[in-house]
Design a protein around this motif. Sequence first.
Motif, short mmCIF file in Angstrom:
data_model
loop_
_atom_site.label_atom_id
_atom_site.label_comp_id
_atom_site.label_asym_id
_atom_site.label_seq_id
_atom_site.Cartn_x
_atom_site.Cartn_y
_atom_site.Cartn_z
N ALA A 1 0.84 -1.22 -0.12
CA ALA A 1 0.53 -0.21 0.06
C ALA A 1 0.42 1.43 0.46
O ALA A 1 1.78 1.08 0.53
CB ALA A 1 -0.59 0.02 1.49
N THR A 2 0.67 2.20 -0.59
CA THR A 2 1.28 3.48 -0.68
C THR A 2 0.59 4.25 1.01
O THR A 2 0.67 3.29 2.21
CB THR A 2 0.52 4.60 -1.57
N VAL B 1 -2.92 6.83 1.56
CA VAL B 1 -4.53 6.24 1.27
C VAL B 1 -4.80 5.96 2.81
O VAL B 1 -4.22 6.09 3.58
CB VAL B 1 -3.69 4.93 0.75
N GLU C 1 -1.38 -3.89 -6.33
CA GLU C 1 -1.14 -2.88 -5.14
C GLU C 1 -1.97 -1.88 -4.46
O GLU C 1 -3.86 -2.31 -5.79
CB GLU C 1 -0.03 -1.69 -5.74
N ILE C 2 -2.16 -1.33 -3.58
CA ILE C 2 -3.39 0.15 -3.01
C ILE C 2 -2.60 0.94 -3.54
O ILE C 2 -1.66 1.05 -1.97
CB ILE C 2 -4.03 -0.65 -2.23
N GLY D 1 -7.84 3.32 -3.51
CA GLY D 1 -9.03 3.96 -2.77
C GLY D 1 -9.86 5.37 -2.39
O GLY D 1 -9.60 6.26 -3.25
N ARG E 1 -9.62 -4.23 1.36
CA ARG E 1 -8.23 -4.85 0.86
C ARG E 1 -8.15 -5.60 1.87
O ARG E 1 -8.16 -7.43 1.43
CB ARG E 1 -7.66 -4.39 -0.20
N VAL F 1 -7.45 0.02 3.28
CA VAL F 1 -6.38 -0.94 3.24
C VAL F 1 -7.21 -2.11 3.53
O VAL F 1 -6.57 -3.24 3.86
CB VAL F 1 -4.90 -0.58 3.32
#
Length: 250
Positions: free
Chosen positions: A130-131, A161, A184-185, A236, A169, A166
């Motif tokens: 995740a970012t 995000v 990825e997210i 997101g 997900r 997160v």
Amino acid sequence: MILVTGASGRLGGALLQRLGGQGERVRALSRRARTGGGAEWVRGDLSSGEGLEAALEGIDTVIHSATTIGRADIAATERLLQLARNAGVRHFVYVSIVGVDAIPFFYYRTKLECERLVAASGIPWTVLRATQFHELLAQIFAAQRFSPVLFTVSGLRFQPVDTTDVAERLALLAGGPAKGMAPEIGGPEVLGMRELNREYARSRGWRKPVLTVPGPGTVLRRFREGHNLTPEHAEGTIGFARFLAEGAGK
């Protein structure tokens, strides 16, 4: 049953809520005695290993979201994986960060090594990168509350995000088969650090000038190159302005 490490943190709390909403049976790991969140709380210490064997009894899936923000994560993850394998865990889900394989920041190197341990564990696994979370940027900006000037580093961009996105997900991934490296997210928008800093200042009623400073070194160069971003996975739903407006960044 699903075991969540780091259950007392912001991501962990969001995970408990999301998993409970899916009707999952959840066990929450914490170093201190806790209750609530619709989970069965158990005490355990990832650093020493105390309580982990009992915590893993009857567990099918582990979501490992705990972190020390340091190299101690490597030994803790290795210990947890070994005990999870001994306990017959069938799915190990690990939370990582976009860009850990490209940005030589010390904590990113730690996360990358943990990813490698997970992949080599012999347990079916999923890694979600995740970012940066909104909270991280808010903490950076909040640290300047006593400064007459707000400092920002030139050329840096972020795709923050929300932890609830997160968590959603992760809950979906935990409920399905192991995927290895999952898509990825990232947050819904990519913004410059200067713009994010100004947004935070406005939300707090600060009227301070913003000073942009250069940032040398390989780590910041890799950030400027955008290795911390994943615009193709901007899934997101909560942007930084909304996060601040809802008071979560205080």
